[in-house]
Write an enzyme that holds these catalytic residues in place. Structure first.
Site, PDB file in Angstrom:
ATOM      1  N   HIS A  72       0.820  -1.213   0.000  1.00 13.44           N
ATOM      2  CA  HIS A  72       0.000   0.000   0.000  1.00 13.44           C
ATOM      3  C   HIS A  72       0.849   1.256   0.000  1.00 13.44           C
ATOM      4  O   HIS A  72       0.481   2.261  -0.613  1.00 13.44           O
ATOM      5  CB  HIS A  72      -0.962  -0.005   1.198  1.00 13.44           C
ATOM      6  CG  HIS A  72      -2.204  -0.787   0.935  1.00 13.44           C
ATOM      7  ND1 HIS A  72      -3.455  -0.264   1.045  1.00 13.44           N
ATOM      8  CD2 HIS A  72      -2.372  -2.079   0.541  1.00 13.44           C
ATOM      9  CE1 HIS A  72      -4.358  -1.182   0.724  1.00 13.44           C
ATOM     10  NE2 HIS A  72      -3.723  -2.297   0.427  1.00 13.44           N
ATOM     11  N   ASP A  73       1.979   1.219   0.675  1.00 11.28           N
ATOM     12  CA  ASP A  73       2.853   2.398   0.651  1.00 11.28           C
ATOM     13  C   ASP A  73       3.348   2.636  -0.771  1.00 11.28           C
ATOM     14  O   ASP A  73       3.262   3.736  -1.307  1.00 11.28           O
ATOM     15  CB  ASP A  73       4.047   2.213   1.599  1.00 11.28           C
ATOM     16  CG  ASP A  73       4.896   3.468   1.662  1.00 11.28           C
ATOM     17  OD1 ASP A  73       4.316   4.573   1.627  1.00 11.28           O
ATOM     18  OD2 ASP A  73       6.136   3.361   1.719  1.00 11.28           O
ATOM     19  N   VAL A  76       0.961   4.176  -3.523  1.00 11.42           N
ATOM     20  CA  VAL A  76       0.593   5.589  -3.412  1.00 11.42           C
ATOM     21  C   VAL A  76       1.877   6.397  -3.246  1.00 11.42           C
ATOM     22  O   VAL A  76       2.529   6.307  -2.215  1.00 11.42           O
ATOM     23  CB  VAL A  76      -0.365   5.827  -2.219  1.00 11.42           C
ATOM     24  CG1 VAL A  76      -0.790   7.282  -2.167  1.00 11.42           C
ATOM     25  CG2 VAL A  76      -1.579   4.918  -2.320  1.00 11.42           C
ATOM     26  N   GLY A  78       4.825   5.919  -4.498  1.00 10.86           N
ATOM     27  CA  GLY A  78       6.045   5.134  -4.329  1.00 10.86           C
ATOM     28  C   GLY A  78       6.345   4.860  -2.863  1.00 10.86           C
ATOM     29  O   GLY A  78       5.602   5.272  -1.970  1.00 10.86           O
ATOM     30  N   ASP A  80       7.536   5.729   0.150  1.00 14.58           N
ATOM     31  CA  ASP A  80       7.982   6.939   0.840  1.00 14.58           C
ATOM     32  C   ASP A  80       7.417   6.993   2.256  1.00 14.58           C
ATOM     33  O   ASP A  80       7.452   8.031   2.910  1.00 14.58           O
ATOM     34  CB  ASP A  80       7.554   8.194   0.063  1.00 14.58           C
ATOM     35  CG  ASP A  80       6.038   8.345   0.010  1.00 14.58           C
ATOM     36  OD1 ASP A  80       5.328   7.362   0.328  1.00 14.58           O
ATOM     37  OD2 ASP A  80       5.555   9.444  -0.316  1.00 14.58           O
ATOM     38  N   SER A  82       4.490   7.196   3.175  1.00 12.27           N
ATOM     39  CA  SER A  82       3.338   8.105   3.313  1.00 12.27           C
ATOM     40  C   SER A  82       2.167   7.411   4.009  1.00 12.27           C
ATOM     41  O   SER A  82       1.353   8.068   4.658  1.00 12.27           O
ATOM     42  CB  SER A  82       2.903   8.637   1.940  1.00 12.27           C
ATOM     43  OG  SER A  82       2.640   7.576   1.038  1.00 12.27           O
ATOM     44  N   HIS A 197      -1.699 -13.078  -1.054  1.00 13.98           N
ATOM     45  CA  HIS A 197      -2.980 -13.488  -0.466  1.00 13.98           C
ATOM     46  C   HIS A 197      -2.975 -14.958  -0.052  1.00 13.98           C
ATOM     47  O   HIS A 197      -4.025 -15.547   0.153  1.00 13.98           O
ATOM     48  CB  HIS A 197      -4.134 -13.188  -1.435  1.00 13.98           C
ATOM     49  CG  HIS A 197      -4.370 -11.716  -1.614  1.00 13.98           C
ATOM     50  ND1 HIS A 197      -5.168 -11.182  -2.588  1.00 13.98           N
ATOM     51  CD2 HIS A 197      -3.886 -10.651  -0.927  1.00 13.98           C
ATOM     52  CE1 HIS A 197      -5.174  -9.868  -2.499  1.00 13.98           C
ATOM     53  NE2 HIS A 197      -4.388  -9.508  -1.501  1.00 13.98           N
ATOM     54  N   THR A 249      -4.412 -24.274   3.937  1.00 11.13           N
ATOM     55  CA  THR A 249      -3.214 -24.675   4.697  1.00 11.13           C
ATOM     56  C   THR A 249      -2.881 -23.556   5.693  1.00 11.13           C
ATOM     57  O   THR A 249      -3.723 -22.678   5.924  1.00 11.13           O
ATOM     58  CB  THR A 249      -2.018 -24.949   3.746  1.00 11.13           C
ATOM     59  OG1 THR A 249      -1.832 -23.807   2.918  1.00 11.13           O
ATOM     60  CG2 THR A 249      -2.283 -26.177   2.865  1.00 11.13           C
TER      61      THR A 249
HETATM   62  C1  HEM Z   1      -3.977  -7.371  -7.091  1.00 14.23           C
HETATM   63  C2  HEM Z   1      -4.620  -6.438  -6.445  1.00 14.23           C
HETATM   64  C3  HEM Z   1      -4.947  -6.520  -4.983  1.00 14.23           C
HETATM   65  C4  HEM Z   1      -6.158  -6.325  -4.420  1.00 14.23           C
HETATM   66  C5  HEM Z   1      -7.433  -5.953  -5.155  1.00 14.23           C
HETATM   67  C6  HEM Z   1      -6.008  -6.547  -2.998  1.00 14.23           C
HETATM   68  C7  HEM Z   1      -7.052  -6.435  -2.074  1.00 14.23           C
HETATM   69  C8  HEM Z   1      -6.974  -6.840  -0.758  1.00 14.23           C
HETATM   70  C9  HEM Z   1      -8.080  -6.823   0.174  1.00 14.23           C
HETATM   71  C10 HEM Z   1      -9.475  -6.304  -0.119  1.00 14.23           C
HETATM   72  C11 HEM Z   1      -7.646  -7.345   1.345  1.00 14.23           C
HETATM   73  C12 HEM Z   1      -8.449  -7.555   2.627  1.00 14.23           C
HETATM   74  C13 HEM Z   1      -8.226  -6.427   3.591  1.00 14.23           C
HETATM   75  C14 HEM Z   1      -9.077  -6.447   4.820  1.00 14.23           C
HETATM   76  O1  HEM Z   1     -10.186  -6.957   4.805  1.00 14.23           O
HETATM   77  O2  HEM Z   1      -8.625  -5.927   5.856  1.00 14.23           O
HETATM   78  C15 HEM Z   1      -6.260  -7.690   1.157  1.00 14.23           C
HETATM   79  C16 HEM Z   1      -5.464  -8.265   2.115  1.00 14.23           C
HETATM   80  C17 HEM Z   1      -4.110  -8.454   1.965  1.00 14.23           C
HETATM   81  N1  HEM Z   1      -3.352  -8.110   0.859  1.00 14.23           N
HETATM   82 FE1  HEM Z   1      -4.048  -7.553  -0.939  1.00 14.23          FE
HETATM   83  N2  HEM Z   1      -4.717  -6.875  -2.723  1.00 14.23           N
HETATM   84  C18 HEM Z   1      -4.021  -6.867  -3.901  1.00 14.23           C
HETATM   85  C19 HEM Z   1      -2.683  -7.108  -4.055  1.00 14.23           C
HETATM   86  C20 HEM Z   1      -1.812  -7.332  -3.004  1.00 14.23           C
HETATM   87  C21 HEM Z   1      -0.377  -7.341  -3.111  1.00 14.23           C
HETATM   88  C22 HEM Z   1       0.405  -7.065  -4.393  1.00 14.23           C
HETATM   89  C23 HEM Z   1       0.101  -7.618  -1.876  1.00 14.23           C
HETATM   90  C24 HEM Z   1       1.522  -7.724  -1.401  1.00 14.23           C
HETATM   91  C25 HEM Z   1       2.549  -8.047  -2.152  1.00 14.23           C
HETATM   92  C26 HEM Z   1      -1.043  -7.815  -1.007  1.00 14.23           C
HETATM   93  C27 HEM Z   1      -0.978  -8.202   0.310  1.00 14.23           C
HETATM   94  C28 HEM Z   1      -2.057  -8.432   1.119  1.00 14.23           C
HETATM   95  C29 HEM Z   1      -1.963  -9.056   2.429  1.00 14.23           C
HETATM   96  C30 HEM Z   1      -0.706  -9.615   3.058  1.00 14.23           C
HETATM   97  C31 HEM Z   1      -3.258  -9.051   2.965  1.00 14.23           C
HETATM   98  C32 HEM Z   1      -3.673  -9.536   4.366  1.00 14.23           C
HETATM   99  C33 HEM Z   1      -3.532  -8.347   5.305  1.00 14.23           C
HETATM  100  C34 HEM Z   1      -3.738  -8.621   6.774  1.00 14.23           C
HETATM  101  O3  HEM Z   1      -3.679  -9.769   7.214  1.00 14.23           O
HETATM  102  O4  HEM Z   1      -3.949  -7.652   7.508  1.00 14.23           O
HETATM  103  N3  HEM Z   1      -2.180  -7.607  -1.721  1.00 14.23           N
HETATM  104  N4  HEM Z   1      -5.879  -7.375  -0.125  1.00 14.23           N
END
Ligand code: HEM
Ligand SMILES: *[C@@H]1O[C@H](CO)[C@@H](O)[C@H](O)[C@H]1NC(C)=O
Ligand SMILES: *[C@@H]1O[C@H](CO)[C@@H](O)[C@H](O)[C@H]1NC(C)=O
Ligand SMILES: *[C@@H]1O[C@H](CO)[C@@H](O)[C@H](O)[C@H]1NC(C)=O
Ligand SMILES: *[C@@H]1O[C@H](CO)[C@@H](O)[C@H](O)[C@H]1NC(C)=O
Length: 328
Positions: A72-73, A76, A78, A80, A82, A197, A249
């Site tokens: 997320h950082d 938005v 790059g 930084d 933010s 994910h 898993t």
């Molecule tokens: C491809 C587009 C992506 C979308 C649309 C997306 C969307 C989301 C959403 C909606 C959640 C659930 C958040 C919540 O309910 O609190 C989530 C969780 C998460 N996302 Fe993504 N994400 C994307 C890509 C990524 C990428 C590229 C990464 C990291 C390299 C990432 C890492 C994570 C992680 C680790 C979680 C779990 C967070 C937690 O346990 O608090 N996501 N994502």
């Protein structure tokens, strides 16, 4: 290598020099360096690693928090830092007000440990990048890999930019590809990075549309039925519970299990399942599922790539003392 016509010669030379070191670079990288703190704070990376490891050992869900903060950082303005800034009276609508993320206190803990060994030297943006790398090691079993550093912390954080840049979980594949391309990331990077994910948590509200009023036919029926026992229908007053991204898993391990889940319809978001909607991305997912080592190599390279685009370096920005506050 993609170069924009606005690149001047010096930038171009610098980019080639970086590309020579960083074989994964596919476009001009700003001048980040390996071991940037080698002389200014030799303990920096070990300290981040130690504290990150300790935090994840205490609460295994924290790896996912660090990984998502980095994503997320980066998306938005790059990398930084933010995303880490707290609201102030003059800037109440900061990024962190737009989407709830976990791990802010944990990052402050890492920063405090680093400040205690070298005050005022290591940026919060670099700490986020190191912590994401260390998470891949601790939560994913990756062999450690070099993460370039030398990022500086920004002073701008704006709610609106989150809405404009962070992809929505209901995007279809062409829009996901566009969204990643706008950040310098390829279709391969999209498939590779989506495996984040494989761990962490999600609120039902982000995928309830796939459960109610009818179950999305691309979702495994048994998987959907189990989710419906946890996630109440929207508007029913049942709240917004949290479930694990990976329900098959270990939910706290970063792994290529994501791709098996994808192939069997056991992922949560529309945006996840969309990776099966083209032959190319589906083949990529199948390959990543079949070969964990190959996926790990790609994931590490994609993290490095993500960490190098649009960063502040040199004398731009600042090095914050506290990650949640701009240094005045
Ligand atoms: C491809 C587009 C992506 C979308 C649309 C997306 C969307 C989301 C959403 C909606 C959640 C659930 C958040 C919540 O309910 O609190 C989530 C969780 C998460 N996302 Fe993504 N994400 C994307 C890509 C990524 C990428 C590229 C990464 C990291 C390299 C990432 C890492 C994570 C992680 C680790 C979680 C779990 C967070 C937690 O346990 O608090 N996501 N994502
Ligand atoms: C490593 O972290 C632990 C807490 O998890 C702390 O007690 C210890 O002092 C740290 N060691 C170093 C060398 O930073
Ligand atoms: C995708 O694969 C299917 C068969 O598996 C084939 O019929 C179709 O033409 C392919 N589409 C593209 C765009 O290659
Ligand atoms: C998947 O792996 C096979 C065998 O190594 C390779 O031929 C193919 O190009 C790969 N597909 C993609 C989309 O990477
Ligand atoms: C898996 O990928 C690695 C790294 O790309 C490669 O060296 C290895 O041969 C692959 N294994 C199989 C079984 O294809």
């Amino acid at each position: 290598m993609a170069t924009s016509s606005r690149c001047n010669k010096a930038t171009l030379l610098m980019a080639f020099a970086v590309a020579a070191v960083l074989s994964t670079a596919s476009r001009a990288q700003p001048p980040l360096q390996y071991n940037f703190y080698g002389s200014s704070c030799p303990q920096a990376e070990a300290t981040v690693r130690n504290v990150t490891e300790g935090i994840i050992a205490k609460d295994r869900t924290m790896g996912a928090a660090f990984m998502r903060l980095f994503f997320h950082d980066y998306f938005v303005r790059g990398c930084d830092a933010s995303i880490l800034l707290d609201p102030t009276s003059s800037n109440p609508q900061v990024e962190k007000k737009a989407i709830a993320l976990r791990g802010y206190d944990a990052v402050n803990k890492i920063k405090a440990a680093v400040e205690s060994v070298c005050p005022g030297v290591v940026s919060c943006a670099d700490i986020l990048a190191f912590a994401a790398r260390d998470t891949a090691v601790v939560s994913g079993g990756f062999a450690t890999f070099d993460m370039p550093s030398g990022r500086r912390d920004g002073v701008v954080s704006n709610f609106i930019e989150v809405l404009q840049n962070i992809p929505s979980p209901i995007l279809k594949l062409p829009d996901l590809i566009k969204n990643f391309a706008a950040k310098g990331l390829s279709v391969d990077d999209l498939v590779t990075l989506s495996a984040a994910h494989s761990f962490g948590q999600a609120h039902c509200s982000f995928f309830n549309g796939r459960l109610y009023p009818t179950v999305d036919p691309t979702m495994d029926a048994t998987f959907a039925a189990a989710l419906k026992t946890v996630c109440p229908p929207p508007g029913s007053g049942g709240g917004d519970p949290v479930v694990n991204n990976n329900r098959v898993t270990d939910p706290n391990a970063l792994s290529n299990q994501y791709y098996s889940n994808l192939v069997t319809g056991q992922v949560l978001f529309v945006s996840d399942q969309q990776l099966m909607s083209s032959n190319y991305t589906a083949a990529k997912a199948a390959n990543n599922s079949a070969n964990a080592t190959a996926w790990m190599g790609q994931f590490a390279a994609a993290l490095v790539k993500m960490g190098g685009i649009q960063v502040l370096t040199g004398t731009a920005g600042q090095v914050r003392k506290y990650c949640n506050v701009v240094k005045s």
